[in-house]
Design a protein around this motif. Structure first.
Motif, PDB file in Angstrom:
ATOM      1  N   MET A  92       0.832  -1.209   0.000  1.00 20.78           N
ATOM      2  CA  MET A  92       0.000   0.000   0.000  1.00 20.78           C
ATOM      3  C   MET A  92       0.866   1.259   0.000  1.00 20.78           C
ATOM      4  O   MET A  92       0.550   2.242  -0.672  1.00 20.78           O
ATOM      5  CB  MET A  92      -0.937   0.001   1.213  1.00 20.78           C
ATOM      6  CG  MET A  92      -2.060  -0.962   1.113  1.00 20.78           C
ATOM      7  SD  MET A  92      -3.077  -0.827   2.603  1.00 20.78           S
ATOM      8  CE  MET A  92      -3.980  -2.352   2.520  1.00 20.78           C
ATOM      9  N   GLN A  93       1.960   1.222   0.752  1.00 20.36           N
ATOM     10  CA  GLN A  93       2.860   2.374   0.788  1.00 20.36           C
ATOM     11  C   GLN A  93       3.529   2.587  -0.568  1.00 20.36           C
ATOM     12  O   GLN A  93       3.685   3.726  -1.014  1.00 20.36           O
ATOM     13  CB  GLN A  93       3.907   2.192   1.891  1.00 20.36           C
ATOM     14  CG  GLN A  93       3.336   2.329   3.275  1.00 20.36           C
ATOM     15  CD  GLN A  93       4.314   1.959   4.373  1.00 20.36           C
ATOM     16  OE1 GLN A  93       5.228   1.171   4.174  1.00 20.36           O
ATOM     17  NE2 GLN A  93       4.103   2.524   5.558  1.00 20.36           N
TER      18      GLN A  93
ATOM     19  N   LYS B 112       2.261   1.744  -3.461  1.00 21.55           N
ATOM     20  CA  LYS B 112       1.216   2.256  -4.340  1.00 21.55           C
ATOM     21  C   LYS B 112       0.969   3.737  -4.070  1.00 21.55           C
ATOM     22  O   LYS B 112       0.829   4.532  -4.999  1.00 21.55           O
ATOM     23  CB  LYS B 112      -0.078   1.458  -4.157  1.00 21.55           C
ATOM     24  CG  LYS B 112      -1.151   1.815  -5.163  1.00 21.55           C
ATOM     25  CD  LYS B 112      -2.341   0.876  -5.012  1.00 21.55           C
ATOM     26  CE  LYS B 112      -3.390   1.144  -6.070  1.00 21.55           C
ATOM     27  NZ  LYS B 112      -4.518   0.195  -5.958  1.00 21.55           N
ATOM     28  N   GLN B 113       0.929   4.103  -2.802  1.00 22.25           N
ATOM     29  CA  GLN B 113       0.713   5.505  -2.447  1.00 22.25           C
ATOM     30  C   GLN B 113       1.851   6.374  -2.975  1.00 22.25           C
ATOM     31  O   GLN B 113       1.621   7.455  -3.509  1.00 22.25           O
ATOM     32  CB  GLN B 113       0.601   5.666  -0.926  1.00 22.25           C
ATOM     33  CG  GLN B 113       0.317   7.090  -0.482  1.00 22.25           C
ATOM     34  CD  GLN B 113      -1.031   7.578  -0.954  1.00 22.25           C
ATOM     35  OE1 GLN B 113      -2.015   6.852  -0.881  1.00 22.25           O
ATOM     36  NE2 GLN B 113      -1.096   8.803  -1.440  1.00 22.25           N
ATOM     37  N   THR B 114       3.073   5.892  -2.869  1.00 20.25           N
ATOM     38  CA  THR B 114       4.221   6.625  -3.401  1.00 20.25           C
ATOM     39  C   THR B 114       4.106   6.771  -4.911  1.00 20.25           C
ATOM     40  O   THR B 114       4.357   7.851  -5.462  1.00 20.25           O
ATOM     41  CB  THR B 114       5.533   5.905  -3.036  1.00 20.25           C
ATOM     42  OG1 THR B 114       5.630   5.830  -1.610  1.00 20.25           O
ATOM     43  CG2 THR B 114       6.738   6.636  -3.576  1.00 20.25           C
TER      44      THR B 114
ATOM     45  N   ILE C 202       1.373   6.761  -6.671  1.00 17.99           N
ATOM     46  CA  ILE C 202       0.285   7.711  -6.939  1.00 17.99           C
ATOM     47  C   ILE C 202       0.797   9.133  -6.767  1.00 17.99           C
ATOM     48  O   ILE C 202       0.557  10.010  -7.612  1.00 17.99           O
ATOM     49  CB  ILE C 202      -0.919   7.444  -6.014  1.00 17.99           C
ATOM     50  CG1 ILE C 202      -1.592   6.128  -6.402  1.00 17.99           C
ATOM     51  CG2 ILE C 202      -1.922   8.601  -6.069  1.00 17.99           C
ATOM     52  CD1 ILE C 202      -2.611   5.635  -5.392  1.00 17.99           C
ATOM     53  N   ASN C 203       1.519   9.372  -5.692  1.00 23.29           N
ATOM     54  CA  ASN C 203       2.045  10.718  -5.422  1.00 23.29           C
ATOM     55  C   ASN C 203       3.045  11.152  -6.484  1.00 23.29           C
ATOM     56  O   ASN C 203       3.113  12.335  -6.835  1.00 23.29           O
ATOM     57  CB  ASN C 203       2.692  10.775  -4.037  1.00 23.29           C
ATOM     58  CG  ASN C 203       1.683  10.654  -2.923  1.00 23.29           C
ATOM     59  OD1 ASN C 203       0.488  10.868  -3.112  1.00 23.29           O
ATOM     60  ND2 ASN C 203       2.147  10.289  -1.744  1.00 23.29           N
TER      61      ASN C 203
END
Length: 77
Positions: free
Chosen positions: A52-53, A55-57, A59-60
């Motif tokens: 998840m981290q 993926k979040q990175t 996305i950012n």
């Protein structure tokens, strides 16, 4: 310690003590199993968090695009 006391007990006391020792050992086995399962679950959750981290990175950073919002589709049988 309870096993050392066996030589000073009557037969009925000895039976109660042995039963108590057996219960304690059974509880220990159950606790070991519970701890092992909890450790496996923790490892699984840590892996999920790591993905998840990432993926979040992504996305950012713009490397991953979320799907564009669209109309809600209703599926009929």
């Amino acid at each position: 310690m309870r096993q050392k006391d066996l030589k000073y007990e009557t037969d009925s006391q000895r039976q109660d003590t042995l039963s108590g020792i057996s219960d304690i050992r059974s509880d220990q086995d159950t606790q070991r199993t519970n701890i092992s399962e909890a450790q496996k679950d923790i490892e699984k959750r840590q892996t999920e968090i790591a993905y998840m981290q990432k993926k979040q990175t992504a996305i950012n950073d713009g490397r991953y695009q979320l799907p564009k919002p669209g109309k809600t589709q209703i599926y009929q049988k």
